[in-house]
Design a protein around this motif. Structure first.
Motif: not given
Lengths: 194, 194
Positions: A22-26
């Motif tokens: 949903e939000h990437g590795f970050e």
DNA sequence: TTTTTAAATGAACGTTCATTCATTTATATT
DNA sequence: AATATAAATGAATGAACGTTCATTTAAAAA
């Protein structure tokens, strides 16, 4: 002694993948993950050495699941057409059954993090290699560089899947990959090998 | 008044892409970027509203460069075979000329961040649409769903590029995509449309 | 029932993060 | 040469980061 609660590990793994998709590795912080999985931050470190280890373990898990599904009913002695079509179908099955795993997998593969052992995966590659050399022996396809073979045999498939998973595609409306559409594309791909 | 030093903005853009390609989005911190680009952290905020704005601007820049290169010498009236081959060649040209931009682009597209305006890009898509409908009118290809067309026409190409950019590929050695290999694959793809 | 062991925890650690701000610097205009 | 203006800065901000640790909890072993 107290026993490990495997539900906890499962929750951590599942929520981690969801957050990344949903939000990437970050978007994956250990504290947020702990909250989402209903555990203490410290608990995560019982099951995983650190954040990087968690990511690698997730990747390995996905790769193993993928290999298992892709090889269902498959063996290297199948005719080229039957075998390749089964591969397409199995891969689609995996993607439909585990869309989150697949999105995670694609994101991971396109990131610079790829730094994993692939023991199980190379057994899968070996199977495919035998399958292809059988097809060449039988005269079903001509001899060609493996990368060129792979690109023509699977490139269109993965492109279709990409469209399938996007919200809006070329004509600004959703594209749903059905088995019929896949058949259409597959028949065209077969012509490339004639 | 003091004038903007465009070298500063260029350095920021360039180093940002390098950092992302090398270490992923996680690897881009504003303070490290400032150090790499030899500016103060605060200077970045003169050129970009915030981190997210920087990322979006980078993506837009890459998309515009890509469109420009892809359309060099192209027009929608070209024959199907000539036009599609030119597209393959132009795309490879872009990738060889700007490998960092391309890696960034692929990473961005496979992340959940994609949230950008695509004004310039849709002009490019319009050109391609006309090209394809011309090919159908002339009877060079049959009518088919655009996603299926796109997947067969470009799927193999992008797969080849992926191999080209990987360190080790199927046979554990580097695969170099030459124009000759591309021709081989292209001729096979053409058969799909016959 | 008591002891032992490892799972599980919440609070805390030092570090790094994105962003802001008061100040200085350089240049175009007067 | 003096003024005005915006570029450029280094230091500082509080928040969030990954990870650790002393302590508590639960269950297997005695």
């Amino acid at each position: 002694m107290r026993i490990k609660d495997e539900n906890k590990e499962y929750a951590i793994r599942e929520k981690a993948m969801e957050m990344i998709v949903e939000h990437g590795f970050e978007g994956l912080s250990m504290q947020k993950l702990a909250k989402a999985a209903n555990v203490s931050p410290a608990t995560i470190y019982i099951y995983f050495k650190n954040r990087e280890d968690l990511l690698n373990q997730l990747f390995i898990e996905v790769q193993e699941t993928f290999s298992a599904v892709a090889l269902e009913g498959f063996n290297a002695e199948l005719s080229f057409e039957t075998g390749l079509w089964l591969q397409w179908k199995n891969r689609l099955k995996f993607i439909v059954k585990y869309p989150v795993l697949y999105s995670f997998y694609e994101q991971f593969r396109n990131s610079p993090l790829v730094n994993h052992s692939d023991i199980q995966f190379s057994r899968f590659k070996a199977q495919m290699k035998t399958f292809i050399s059988n097809a060449i022996k039988r005269g079903e396809i001509q001899k060609m560089e493996p990368e060129i073979f792979w690109s023509i045999a699977y490139g269109p498939f993965y492109s279709l899947v990409k469209f399938h998973l996007e919200e809006k595609t070329l004509m600004n409306k959703k594209f749903k990959l059905t088995e019929a559409k896949m058949q259409d594309a597959f028949n065209r791909v077969l012509k490339s090998f004639k």
